[in-house]
Design a protein around this motif. Structure first.
Motif, short mmCIF file in Angstrom:
data_model
loop_
_atom_site.label_atom_id
_atom_site.label_comp_id
_atom_site.label_asym_id
_atom_site.label_seq_id
_atom_site.Cartn_x
_atom_site.Cartn_y
_atom_site.Cartn_z
N SER A 2 -54.46 5.04 58.39
CA SER A 2 -53.48 6.22 57.73
C SER A 2 -53.24 6.05 56.89
CB SER A 2 -52.43 5.82 58.88
OG SER A 2 -51.69 4.76 59.08
N ALA A 3 -52.74 6.76 56.19
CA ALA A 3 -51.99 6.84 55.07
C ALA A 3 -51.04 5.76 54.51
CB ALA A 3 -51.39 8.11 54.28
N PRO A 4 -50.84 4.62 53.15
CA PRO A 4 -49.60 3.39 53.33
C PRO A 4 -48.78 4.87 53.90
CG PRO A 4 -51.17 4.14 51.58
CD PRO A 4 -51.75 4.99 52.59
N ALA A 5 -47.87 3.52 55.00
CA ALA A 5 -45.68 4.42 54.49
C ALA A 5 -45.78 4.33 53.35
CB ALA A 5 -45.80 2.65 55.76
N PRO A 6 -44.14 4.60 53.52
CA PRO A 6 -43.86 4.42 52.93
C PRO A 6 -42.79 3.44 52.71
CG PRO A 6 -43.02 6.52 53.65
CD PRO A 6 -43.82 5.38 53.95
N ARG A 7 -42.87 2.27 51.44
CA ARG A 7 -41.88 1.51 51.44
C ARG A 7 -41.00 0.94 51.94
NH1 ARG A 7 -43.33 -1.37 45.33
NH2 ARG A 7 -45.52 -1.27 46.33
N SER A 8 -40.12 -0.28 52.51
CA SER A 8 -39.51 -0.64 52.61
C SER A 8 -38.15 -1.51 51.84
CB SER A 8 -39.29 -1.71 54.02
OG SER A 8 -40.40 -1.43 54.59
N PRO A 9 -37.12 -0.49 51.89
CA PRO A 9 -36.12 -0.42 50.67
C PRO A 9 -35.84 -2.42 50.28
CG PRO A 9 -35.37 0.93 52.01
CD PRO A 9 -36.71 0.73 52.24
N GLY A 10 -35.90 -3.00 48.84
CA GLY A 10 -36.01 -4.04 48.72
C GLY A 10 -37.37 -4.71 49.22
N GLY A 11 -38.32 -3.60 49.63
CA GLY A 11 -39.33 -4.87 49.67
C GLY A 11 -40.14 -5.20 48.63
N VAL A 12 -41.60 -5.06 48.63
CA VAL A 12 -42.08 -5.98 47.76
C VAL A 12 -43.93 -5.25 48.47
CG1 VAL A 12 -42.91 -6.90 45.86
CG2 VAL A 12 -41.05 -7.26 46.10
N ALA A 13 -44.61 -5.08 47.93
CA ALA A 13 -46.50 -4.58 48.19
C ALA A 13 -47.19 -5.37 47.71
CB ALA A 13 -46.01 -3.32 48.79
N ARG A 14 -47.72 -5.94 48.43
CA ARG A 14 -49.09 -6.09 47.57
C ARG A 14 -50.78 -5.68 48.84
NH1 ARG A 14 -46.39 -5.67 44.47
NH2 ARG A 14 -45.25 -7.78 43.13
N LEU A 15 -51.52 -5.73 47.44
CA LEU A 15 -52.75 -5.51 47.67
C LEU A 15 -53.80 -6.54 48.70
CD1 LEU A 15 -54.64 -3.19 49.02
CD2 LEU A 15 -55.79 -3.57 47.19
N LEU A 16 -54.25 -7.11 49.83
CA LEU A 16 -55.08 -8.03 49.90
C LEU A 16 -56.50 -7.21 50.53
CD1 LEU A 16 -52.87 -10.02 52.51
CD2 LEU A 16 -53.30 -10.68 50.04
N GLU A 17 -57.34 -8.36 49.48
CA GLU A 17 -58.99 -8.53 49.77
C GLU A 17 -59.10 -8.91 51.34
OE1 GLU A 17 -61.66 -7.19 47.03
OE2 GLU A 17 -60.46 -7.03 45.15
N THR A 18 -59.41 -9.09 52.60
CA THR A 18 -60.39 -9.80 53.03
C THR A 18 -61.63 -9.23 54.01
OG1 THR A 18 -59.24 -8.38 55.33
CG2 THR A 18 -57.61 -9.50 53.66
N ALA A 19 -61.49 -9.93 55.05
CA ALA A 19 -63.30 -10.02 55.58
C ALA A 19 -62.69 -8.20 56.50
CB ALA A 19 -63.49 -11.40 56.58
N ALA A 20 -61.72 -8.46 56.82
CA ALA A 20 -61.42 -7.25 57.93
C ALA A 20 -61.00 -6.38 56.74
CB ALA A 20 -60.45 -7.08 58.80
N GLY A 21 -61.13 -5.99 55.32
CA GLY A 21 -60.68 -4.32 54.67
C GLY A 21 -59.84 -4.95 53.99
#
Length: 202
Positions: A2-21
């Motif tokens: 699914s498309a990324p969900a909206p960011r929670s108030p006060g949250g900080v999002a970062r992208l991880l590259e993992t063996a699972a994607g």
């Protein structure tokens, strides 16, 4: 995915590259609020770009999540999750102990939190059923709600919903990677039993 969900108030999002994607991880000073598998098309569709999400960059120990602008508490949670996720997918770790921010994750009622806590107690490589989790959480006639909570889990892996199955042993319409996670765990249990090296997620 699914498309990324909206960011929670006060949250900080970062992208991880993992063996699972690719995964978006979000944390607050209280703990992890979201872990979501995505792909580049999802990010583009949601008008989120990799540069805006600061792709993961190694820290001094060789692992990390590009968190130079994150408050100290959130930074610690992000780095800790990245390390534990890497070890889990490598087959060298079986548990996650990062704290969760239930409120930021949108998990507000006590039954939902108790369901997720019960799921966290399912041992590595083993399974429980929706009905059993419902009973353990104190509401034995809410198996369907447990199934819905599994489909909406805000922080998979840390809350191992891939270990929850139907009473007939099936996994329903869960994402394919969840079945692969269960196979990954069982493969490593067998490797440990016979003294073989840990097997990475594949």
């Amino acid at each position: 995915m699914s498309a990324p969900a909206p960011r929670s108030p006060g949250g900080v999002a970062r992208l991880l590259e993992t063996a699972a994607g690719l995964m978006i991880v979000e944390a607050t000073h209280e703990g992890i609020a979201r872990l979501q598998q995505v792909d580049a098309a999802d990010l583009h569709a949601a008008d989120l770009h990799l540069a805006e999400l600061d792709p993961a960059e190694p820290d001094d120990a060789g692992r990390g999540v590009g968190v130079d602008d994150v408050a100290a508490g959130a930074k610690a949670h992000l780095v800790r999750l990245a390390e534990q996720l890497e070890d889990y997918l490598a087959g060298t770790a079986r548990e996650f102990d990062v704290p969760l921010d239930w409120a930021a994750a949108g998990v507000h009622d006590e039954f939902s939190r108790e369901v997720y806590r019960e799921i966290q107690h399912i041992p590595y490589g083993e399974t429980s059923t929706y009905g059993q989790i419902s009973m353990d959480a104190g509401r034995p006639r809410n198996a369907r709600r447990v199934g819905r909570l599994c489909s909406l889990v805000p922080v998979p892996f840390v809350i191992p919903v891939h270990r929850v199955i139907r009473a007939d042993g099936g996994m329903g319409n869960c994402p394919e990677y969840r079945l692969r996670l269960l196979h990954h765990e069982r493969r490593n249990l067998e490797a440990a039993r016979i003294g073989s090296p840990a097997a990475p997620f594949a």
